[in-house]
Write a protein that holds these residues in place. Structure first.
Motif, PDB file in Angstrom:
ATOM      1  N   SER A  57       0.826  -1.205   0.000  1.00 57.75           N
ATOM      2  CA  SER A  57       0.000   0.000   0.000  1.00 57.75           C
ATOM      3  C   SER A  57       0.858   1.253   0.000  1.00 57.75           C
ATOM      4  CB  SER A  57      -0.937   0.007   1.211  1.00 57.75           C
ATOM      5  OG  SER A  57      -1.866  -1.043   1.102  1.00 57.75           O
ATOM      6  N   LEU A  58       1.934   1.245   0.790  1.00 51.86           N
ATOM      7  CA  LEU A  58       2.850   2.397   0.786  1.00 51.86           C
ATOM      8  C   LEU A  58       3.463   2.593  -0.597  1.00 51.86           C
ATOM      9  CD1 LEU A  58       4.785   2.128   4.180  1.00 51.86           C
ATOM     10  CD2 LEU A  58       3.015   3.777   3.541  1.00 51.86           C
ATOM     11  N   ALA A  59       3.855   1.504  -1.235  1.00 49.55           N
ATOM     12  CA  ALA A  59       4.416   1.595  -2.583  1.00 49.55           C
ATOM     13  C   ALA A  59       3.378   2.131  -3.562  1.00 49.55           C
ATOM     14  CB  ALA A  59       4.919   0.228  -3.035  1.00 49.55           C
ATOM     15  N   ASP A  60       2.131   1.719  -3.408  1.00 51.33           N
ATOM     16  CA  ASP A  60       1.063   2.189  -4.287  1.00 51.33           C
ATOM     17  C   ASP A  60       0.838   3.688  -4.118  1.00 51.33           C
ATOM     18  OD1 ASP A  60      -0.464   1.193  -6.342  1.00 51.33           O
ATOM     19  OD2 ASP A  60      -2.209   0.828  -5.083  1.00 51.33           O
ATOM     20  N   VAL A  61       0.891   4.168  -2.885  1.00 48.39           N
ATOM     21  CA  VAL A  61       0.787   5.611  -2.637  1.00 48.39           C
ATOM     22  C   VAL A  61       1.963   6.321  -3.304  1.00 48.39           C
ATOM     23  CG1 VAL A  61       0.905   7.393  -0.850  1.00 48.39           C
ATOM     24  CG2 VAL A  61      -0.578   5.410  -0.532  1.00 48.39           C
ATOM     25  N   GLY A  62       3.141   5.714  -3.213  1.00 47.84           N
ATOM     26  CA  GLY A  62       4.321   6.276  -3.868  1.00 47.84           C
ATOM     27  C   GLY A  62       4.157   6.349  -5.378  1.00 47.84           C
ATOM     28  N   VAL A  63       3.569   5.321  -5.962  1.00 46.89           N
ATOM     29  CA  VAL A  63       3.323   5.320  -7.413  1.00 46.89           C
ATOM     30  C   VAL A  63       2.388   6.468  -7.778  1.00 46.89           C
ATOM     31  CG1 VAL A  63       2.204   4.052  -9.303  1.00 46.89           C
ATOM     32  CG2 VAL A  63       3.776   2.878  -7.775  1.00 46.89           C
ATOM     33  N   LEU A  64       1.347   6.659  -7.003  1.00 48.81           N
ATOM     34  CA  LEU A  64       0.398   7.745  -7.275  1.00 48.81           C
ATOM     35  C   LEU A  64       1.080   9.106  -7.147  1.00 48.81           C
ATOM     36  CD1 LEU A  64      -2.453   8.434  -8.086  1.00 48.81           C
ATOM     37  CD2 LEU A  64      -3.157   8.188  -5.722  1.00 48.81           C
ATOM     38  N   LEU A  65       1.935   9.258  -6.144  1.00 49.50           N
ATOM     39  CA  LEU A  65       2.688  10.510  -5.996  1.00 49.50           C
ATOM     40  C   LEU A  65       3.622  10.741  -7.184  1.00 49.50           C
ATOM     41  CD1 LEU A  65       3.734  10.697  -2.238  1.00 49.50           C
ATOM     42  CD2 LEU A  65       2.617  12.493  -3.549  1.00 49.50           C
ATOM     43  N   LEU A  66       4.338   9.688  -7.580  1.00 49.81           N
ATOM     44  CA  LEU A  66       5.270   9.815  -8.708  1.00 49.81           C
ATOM     45  C   LEU A  66       4.544  10.104 -10.016  1.00 49.81           C
ATOM     46  CD1 LEU A  66       7.785   6.951  -7.907  1.00 49.81           C
ATOM     47  CD2 LEU A  66       8.228   9.419  -7.854  1.00 49.81           C
ATOM     48  N   VAL A  67       3.411   9.472 -10.216  1.00 53.98           N
ATOM     49  CA  VAL A  67       2.630   9.720 -11.435  1.00 53.98           C
ATOM     50  C   VAL A  67       2.157  11.170 -11.462  1.00 53.98           C
ATOM     51  CG1 VAL A  67       0.445   9.166 -12.560  1.00 53.98           C
ATOM     52  CG2 VAL A  67       1.960   7.346 -11.853  1.00 53.98           C
ATOM     53  N   ALA A  68       1.661  11.653 -10.326  1.00 49.09           N
ATOM     54  CA  ALA A  68       1.203  13.049 -10.262  1.00 49.09           C
ATOM     55  C   ALA A  68       2.361  13.994 -10.538  1.00 49.09           C
ATOM     56  CB  ALA A  68       0.585  13.344  -8.901  1.00 49.09           C
ATOM     57  N   HIS A  69       3.513  13.693  -9.950  1.00 49.16           N
ATOM     58  CA  HIS A  69       4.697  14.532 -10.193  1.00 49.16           C
ATOM     59  C   HIS A  69       5.112  14.463 -11.659  1.00 49.16           C
ATOM     60  CE1 HIS A  69       8.417  16.624  -9.354  1.00 49.16           C
ATOM     61  NE2 HIS A  69       9.075  15.660  -9.964  1.00 49.16           N
ATOM     62  N   GLY A  70       5.064  13.258 -12.233  1.00 44.26           N
ATOM     63  CA  GLY A  70       5.424  13.086 -13.641  1.00 44.26           C
ATOM     64  C   GLY A  70       4.481  13.813 -14.586  1.00 44.26           C
ATOM     65  N   MET A  71       3.235  13.965 -14.177  1.00 46.47           N
ATOM     66  CA  MET A  71       2.259  14.690 -14.981  1.00 46.47           C
ATOM     67  C   MET A  71       2.245  16.173 -14.640  1.00 46.47           C
ATOM     68  SD  MET A  71       0.616  12.863 -17.069  1.00 46.47           S
ATOM     69  CE  MET A  71       0.711  11.182 -17.516  1.00 46.47           C
ATOM     70  N   PRO A 107      -6.207  17.403 -15.819  1.00 44.25           N
ATOM     71  CA  PRO A 107      -4.962  16.871 -15.259  1.00 44.25           C
ATOM     72  C   PRO A 107      -5.204  15.732 -14.261  1.00 44.25           C
ATOM     73  CG  PRO A 107      -5.249  19.179 -14.608  1.00 44.25           C
ATOM     74  CD  PRO A 107      -6.368  18.824 -15.527  1.00 44.25           C
ATOM     75  N   ALA A 108      -6.309  15.772 -13.535  1.00 39.02           N
ATOM     76  CA  ALA A 108      -6.619  14.686 -12.606  1.00 39.02           C
ATOM     77  C   ALA A 108      -6.859  13.382 -13.370  1.00 39.02           C
ATOM     78  CB  ALA A 108      -7.841  15.049 -11.762  1.00 39.02           C
ATOM     79  N   LEU A 133      -5.185   8.026 -15.438  1.00 39.62           N
ATOM     80  CA  LEU A 133      -4.865   7.119 -16.547  1.00 39.62           C
ATOM     81  C   LEU A 133      -3.407   6.663 -16.495  1.00 39.62           C
ATOM     82  CD1 LEU A 133      -6.875   8.851 -19.400  1.00 39.62           C
ATOM     83  CD2 LEU A 133      -7.443   6.727 -18.181  1.00 39.62           C
ATOM     84  N   ALA A 134      -2.511   7.567 -16.121  1.00 42.62           N
ATOM     85  CA  ALA A 134      -1.105   7.187 -15.976  1.00 42.62           C
ATOM     86  C   ALA A 134      -0.923   6.211 -14.816  1.00 42.62           C
ATOM     87  CB  ALA A 134      -0.243   8.432 -15.772  1.00 42.62           C
ATOM     88  N   TYR A 135      -1.699   6.395 -13.754  1.00 42.25           N
ATOM     89  CA  TYR A 135      -1.673   5.478 -12.614  1.00 42.25           C
ATOM     90  C   TYR A 135      -2.125   4.087 -13.054  1.00 42.25           C
ATOM     91  CZ  TYR A 135      -2.871   3.712  -7.921  1.00 42.25           C
ATOM     92  OH  TYR A 135      -2.972   2.977  -6.763  1.00 42.25           O
ATOM     93  N   ARG A 136      -3.164   4.035 -13.879  1.00 43.02           N
ATOM     94  CA  ARG A 136      -3.635   2.756 -14.416  1.00 43.02           C
ATOM     95  C   ARG A 136      -2.533   2.123 -15.267  1.00 43.02           C
ATOM     96  NH1 ARG A 136      -7.750  -0.823 -13.875  1.00 43.02           N
ATOM     97  NH2 ARG A 136      -9.238   0.862 -13.657  1.00 43.02           N
ATOM     98  N   ALA A 137      -1.919   2.929 -16.137  1.00 42.92           N
ATOM     99  CA  ALA A 137      -0.861   2.412 -17.010  1.00 42.92           C
ATOM    100  C   ALA A 137       0.334   1.908 -16.199  1.00 42.92           C
ATOM    101  CB  ALA A 137      -0.412   3.499 -17.987  1.00 42.92           C
TER     102      ALA A 137
END
Length: 147
Positions: free
Chosen positions: A44-58, A107-108, A113-117
């Motif tokens: 779950s922590l890693a998943d939150v990290g993925v969401l943060l990184l995706v948002a930062h990447g976008m 942007p949201a 979509l990037a999170y899904r990808a």
């Protein structure tokens, strides 16, 4: 009042003795449960990290609170299967939470979509070749005919 408190205390002691006895019998299962719980928490922590990184990447400025809330919303929304692979449900949860955090819908949605990808692409890159190798191994061998 004192009699009720004594009865309650006695019940708790009896229950705790029974509980300790049952836990001792299933100690191995308890350790496995603790390990799996720890791995689930790390996931779950890693998943939150993925969401943060995706948002930062976008290039979407979102704070940790909104990301945590979006993660909880995704998991809550996906608790009851509504669509195959929760298509649209996961994305909607992210868009709604990010919208409440002041992020515009386009942007949201891009983040969603990037999170899904980010979840699907690695599975496809590993899964399709593994599926092909498995399929090829199960095909009957064609015997070479000798002349």
């Amino acid at each position: 009042g004192a009699l009720v408190a004594a009865a309650l205390a006695g019940s708790i002691v009896m229950i705790s003795r029974r509980l300790r006895s049952r836990l001792a019998r299933h100690a191995g299962a308890g350790r496995a449960l603790a390990k799996s719980t720890a791995w689930a928490f790390l996931s779950s922590l890693a998943d939150v990290g993925v969401l943060l990184l995706v948002a930062h990447g976008m290039d979407v400025g979102v704070d940790l609170g909104a990301v945590l809330l979006a993660f909880l919303a995704v998991n809550g929304a996906c608790a009851v299967p509504v669509t195959p692979a929760q298509l649209g449900v996961q994305e909607s949860a992210i868009v709604v939470v990010f919208g409440a955090a002041g992020i515009a819908a386009p942007p949201a949605l891009a983040v969603a979509l990037a999170y899904r990808a980010a979840h699907v692409l690695p599975l496809v890159l590993v899964g399709v070749p593994a599926l092909l190798v498995t399929w090829m191994r199960r095909q009957p061998r064609i015997a070479k005919e000798t002349v």
